[in-house]
Write a protein that holds these residues in place. Structure first.
Motif, PDB file in Angstrom:
ATOM      1  N   GLY A  34      51.867  25.106  41.506  1.00 49.75           N
ATOM      2  CA  GLY A  34      51.357  23.757  41.757  1.00 49.75           C
ATOM      3  C   GLY A  34      49.890  23.773  42.139  1.00 49.75           C
ATOM      4  N   CYS A  35      49.492  24.738  42.967  1.00 48.91           N
ATOM      5  CA  CYS A  35      48.089  24.868  43.364  1.00 48.91           C
ATOM      6  C   CYS A  35      47.206  25.148  42.153  1.00 48.91           C
ATOM      7  N   ASP A  36      47.644  26.061  41.280  1.00 51.62           N
ATOM      8  CA  ASP A  36      46.862  26.411  40.094  1.00 51.62           C
ATOM      9  C   ASP A  36      46.675  25.204  39.179  1.00 51.62           C
ATOM     10  N   LEU A  46      39.426  14.860  37.554  1.00 49.82           N
ATOM     11  CA  LEU A  46      40.508  13.888  37.666  1.00 49.82           C
ATOM     12  C   LEU A  46      41.033  13.816  39.094  1.00 49.82           C
ATOM     13  N   CYS A  47      41.488  12.644  39.467  1.00 48.98           N
ATOM     14  CA  CYS A  47      42.079  12.394  40.782  1.00 48.98           C
ATOM     15  C   CYS A  47      43.570  12.148  40.603  1.00 48.98           C
ATOM     16  N   ILE A  48      44.390  12.782  41.426  1.00 52.88           N
ATOM     17  CA  ILE A  48      45.840  12.578  41.391  1.00 52.88           C
ATOM     18  C   ILE A  48      46.176  11.369  42.262  1.00 52.88           C
ATOM     19  N   VAL A 259      44.294  10.384  55.642  1.00 58.12           N
ATOM     20  CA  VAL A 259      43.303   9.623  54.889  1.00 58.12           C
ATOM     21  C   VAL A 259      43.199  10.176  53.472  1.00 58.12           C
ATOM     22  N   ASP A 260      43.122   9.279  52.499  1.00 61.45           N
ATOM     23  CA  ASP A 260      43.008   9.710  51.111  1.00 61.45           C
ATOM     24  C   ASP A 260      41.638  10.330  50.857  1.00 61.45           C
ATOM     25  N   GLN A 261      41.584  11.354  50.020  1.00 57.71           N
ATOM     26  CA  GLN A 261      40.328  12.013  49.687  1.00 57.71           C
ATOM     27  C   GLN A 261      40.493  12.836  48.414  1.00 57.71           C
ATOM     28  N   LYS A 262      39.379  13.150  47.795  1.00 57.35           N
ATOM     29  CA  LYS A 262      39.399  13.928  46.563  1.00 57.35           C
ATOM     30  C   LYS A 262      39.977  15.325  46.825  1.00 57.35           C
ATOM     31  N   GLY A 263      40.889  15.757  45.957  1.00 57.64           N
ATOM     32  CA  GLY A 263      41.431  17.097  46.067  1.00 57.64           C
ATOM     33  C   GLY A 263      42.460  17.282  47.164  1.00 57.64           C
ATOM     34  N   LEU A 264      42.997  16.182  47.696  1.00 58.00           N
ATOM     35  CA  LEU A 264      43.929  16.285  48.811  1.00 58.00           C
ATOM     36  C   LEU A 264      45.170  17.094  48.442  1.00 58.00           C
ATOM     37  N   PHE A 265      45.767  16.781  47.293  1.00 52.07           N
ATOM     38  CA  PHE A 265      46.975  17.484  46.879  1.00 52.07           C
ATOM     39  C   PHE A 265      46.681  18.968  46.658  1.00 52.07           C
ATOM     40  N   TYR A 266      45.513  19.258  46.079  1.00 56.20           N
ATOM     41  CA  TYR A 266      45.107  20.653  45.881  1.00 56.20           C
ATOM     42  C   TYR A 266      44.968  21.372  47.220  1.00 56.20           C
ATOM     43  N   ASP A 267      44.318  20.723  48.191  1.00 57.28           N
ATOM     44  CA  ASP A 267      44.121  21.356  49.506  1.00 57.28           C
ATOM     45  C   ASP A 267      45.447  21.688  50.178  1.00 57.28           C
ATOM     46  N   ILE A 268      46.410  20.779  50.089  1.00 52.96           N
ATOM     47  CA  ILE A 268      47.711  21.009  50.728  1.00 52.96           C
ATOM     48  C   ILE A 268      48.465  22.135  50.033  1.00 52.96           C
ATOM     49  N   ALA A 280      59.960  23.258  47.673  1.00 53.92           N
ATOM     50  CA  ALA A 280      61.063  23.009  46.744  1.00 53.92           C
ATOM     51  C   ALA A 280      60.974  21.610  46.144  1.00 53.92           C
ATOM     52  N   TYR A 281      60.489  20.678  46.942  1.00 54.20           N
ATOM     53  CA  TYR A 281      60.359  19.300  46.457  1.00 54.20           C
ATOM     54  C   TYR A 281      59.200  18.637  47.196  1.00 54.20           C
ATOM     55  N   GLY A 282      58.428  17.873  46.471  1.00 53.65           N
ATOM     56  CA  GLY A 282      57.326  17.151  47.089  1.00 53.65           C
ATOM     57  C   GLY A 282      57.102  15.816  46.422  1.00 53.65           C
ATOM     58  N   ARG A 283      56.751  14.830  47.208  1.00 52.52           N
ATOM     59  CA  ARG A 283      56.406  13.507  46.669  1.00 52.52           C
ATOM     60  C   ARG A 283      55.097  13.061  47.287  1.00 52.52           C
ATOM     61  N   PHE A 284      54.168  12.690  46.413  1.00 51.63           N
ATOM     62  CA  PHE A 284      52.816  12.311  46.792  1.00 51.63           C
ATOM     63  C   PHE A 284      52.648  10.854  46.416  1.00 51.63           C
ATOM     64  N   SER A 285      52.669   9.947  47.404  1.00 54.12           N
ATOM     65  CA  SER A 285      52.721   8.516  47.116  1.00 54.12           C
ATOM     66  C   SER A 285      51.348   7.940  46.819  1.00 54.12           C
ATOM     67  N   SER A 286      51.342   6.700  46.317  1.00 53.61           N
ATOM     68  CA  SER A 286      50.095   5.984  46.042  1.00 53.61           C
ATOM     69  C   SER A 286      49.385   5.642  47.351  1.00 53.61           C
ATOM     70  N   THR A 287      48.103   5.336  47.233  1.00 49.51           N
ATOM     71  CA  THR A 287      47.310   4.988  48.409  1.00 49.51           C
ATOM     72  C   THR A 287      47.722   3.622  48.954  1.00 49.51           C
ATOM     73  N   LYS A 288      47.843   3.550  50.281  1.00 44.92           N
ATOM     74  CA  LYS A 288      48.088   2.275  50.949  1.00 44.92           C
ATOM     75  C   LYS A 288      47.106   2.155  52.101  1.00 44.92           C
ATOM     76  N   LYS A 289      46.184   1.206  51.973  1.00 45.33           N
ATOM     77  CA  LYS A 289      45.163   0.963  52.995  1.00 45.33           C
ATOM     78  C   LYS A 289      44.360   2.236  53.299  1.00 45.33           C
ATOM     79  N   GLY A 290      44.082   2.999  52.244  1.00 48.93           N
ATOM     80  CA  GLY A 290      43.259   4.193  52.397  1.00 48.93           C
ATOM     81  C   GLY A 290      44.003   5.422  52.871  1.00 48.93           C
ATOM     82  N   PHE A 291      45.338   5.333  53.032  1.00 48.91           N
ATOM     83  CA  PHE A 291      46.140   6.465  53.505  1.00 48.91           C
ATOM     84  C   PHE A 291      47.088   6.946  52.419  1.00 48.91           C
ATOM     85  N   ARG A 292      47.438   8.224  52.517  1.00 51.30           N
ATOM     86  CA  ARG A 292      48.439   8.831  51.644  1.00 51.30           C
ATOM     87  C   ARG A 292      49.653   9.240  52.468  1.00 51.30           C
ATOM     88  N   ASN A 293      50.826   9.123  51.862  1.00 48.96           N
ATOM     89  CA  ASN A 293      52.054   9.628  52.450  1.00 48.96           C
ATOM     90  C   ASN A 293      52.605  10.742  51.566  1.00 48.96           C
TER      91      ASN A 293
END
Length: 421
Positions: A34-36, A46-48, A259-268, A280-293
């Protein structure tokens, strides 16, 4: 969970430029996959916007919704598909593959791009932009001005397409650079490097005071500890991680808001990979008021939950540091000169964060701040290796560098560009 199919990577482009494109990856799993994949997506600008990730330890299924960071960016979707596919383990003869010892791919050879040009404000970003569009990765840079108004540039590069051994590819890169710089370009040459590359392989010798300022950030004790489960997520200001071992019989669950930012999913994913954490499982939700869940179901390398409180604290602290402070940006005095320094952690495999040099030179070009000299070096601290970008800046009427306000504006612009804000 996905099933084996002929198309390892499927990309469904958005109907309009503003619509997200959907990238689906369906392939055998491997450590850090996933990181690669996220690093490659970041390299293509591109932004996820959201994503789903699942694996049973053998097979991996990932769906990512992506949009360009800049509306003017033209994405080569076929090339992206090829690059993503090349990062995946082979899907044919699946049962055979699982019984093999995985071989570490040989890194592509480093080449030296050397050219002379007349000094021009913003030209360093113009060169970087061309290299990024041609899928060239910058490993090291040395930019040196001369008293007669010219600039001597050394770019140590690798080719994502692995074609630099061909004369056609080398000539094509030089032609694109000369076209981009126009009359400002004097000469351009691309070849295998000599001893000059070896001299740049060691770690840098940053002055102790500057290194202390650049790398001294630490989370406060109360920020490091995982929070108890709470429905009051609206009160979270920066980053919140909830650790729960009761929701799954075999996984530790991390519930993250930041807080949402470029490359957040990559950093995690990079942090998880370096900490030997399996997702094993991950869900990366859409931005809500500038935050990610994010919801992550994780295990240790031995397949067990993370039950030790100290291990939980260490992981949360590491993740929070990457979410709150993924890049370091400062301006410091370097003798009589003013130096901008940008640092990001390097993966344990030795790969740095994509497009940092591109973003910094873009920010400085937009501010009309001239770069007198630049270089990329590596620096090691006790627990991490860093990629450090050093820029000597030219004073100007628009940005008198003796002004604290002007320095602050430069740091803010560079940081916001890097974070995608």
């Amino acid at each position: 969970m996905g099933i084996p199919c002929d198309d390892v990577v499927v990309i469904k482009e958005g109907k309009t430029p503003s619509d997200p494109s959907v990238v689906t990856v369906n392939c055998p799993d491997k450590a850090g996959l996933g990181c690669d994949l996220c690093r490659i997506i970041l390299q293509f600008g591109l932004c996820i916007t959201k994503g789903d990730f699942s694996t049973d330890g053998r097979w991996c299924y990932i769906v990512l919704w992506v949009v360009p960071h800049h509306s003017s960016l033209k994405v080569d979707w076929e090339s992206l598909k090829d690059r993503l596919s090349s990062a995946c383990p082979p899907s044919c003869f699946f049962s055979f593959y699982l019984n093999q010892v995985s071989n570490v791919p040989t890194p592509p050879p480093v080449y030296l791009l050397k050219f002379w040009c007349h000094d021009q404000r913003g030209s360093l970003h113009d060169v970087t932009k061309v290299l990024c569009e041609l899928e060239i990765l910058i490993q090291r840079v040395k930019v040196m001005p001369t008293p007669d108004g010219r600039v001597f540039d050394l770019f140590f590069i690798t080719d994502c397409l692995d074609l630099l051994h061909t004369k056609q590819r080398r000539d094509n890169i030089c032609e694109h650079l000369m076209a981009a710089l126009g009359e400002y370009c004097i000469t351009c040459e691309l070849k295998l490097p000599g001893p000059e590359y070896e001299s740049l392989q060691g770690n840098s010798s940053l002055p102790p005071a500057i290194a202390e300022e650049l790398f001294s950030y630490q989370l406060k004790d109360e920020e490091a500890y995982p929070k108890a489960i709470s429905s009051n997520v609206g009160a979270v200001k920066k980053a919140s991680i909830t650790v729960d071992n009761s929701l799954s019989p075999v996984h530790t669950v991390l519930q993250i808001q930041c807080v949402d930012q470029k490359g957040l999913f990559y950093d995690i994913l990079r942090t998880s990979k370096d900490c030997n954490i399996q997702i094993a499982y991950g869900r990366f939700s859409s931005t809500k008021k500038g935050f990610r869940n994010l919801d992550l179901f994780i295990q240790q390398k031995d397949g067990k939950k993370i039950g030790d409180p100290e291990s939980q604290v260490a992981l949360c602290s590491r993740l929070k540091e990457e979410m709150v402070h993924p890049l370091r940006v400062i301006i410091a005095n370097r003798g009589p000169d003013i130096e901008l320094l940008v640092a990001n952690p390097v993966e344990l495999c030795g790969k740095g964060r994509p497009l940092v040099f591109y973003d910094v030179t873009l920010a400085l070009k937009k501010l009309r701040v001239s770069i007198f000299a630049a270089e990329i070096v590596r620096h090691s601290t006790l627990d991490c290796q860093w990629e450090v970008y050093r820029f000597l800046l030219d004073d100007s009427r628009e940005f008198p560098l003796a002004s604290k306000q002007a320095r602050g504006k430069i740091v803010e612009k560079v940081r916001r560009t890097l974070m995608g804000w």
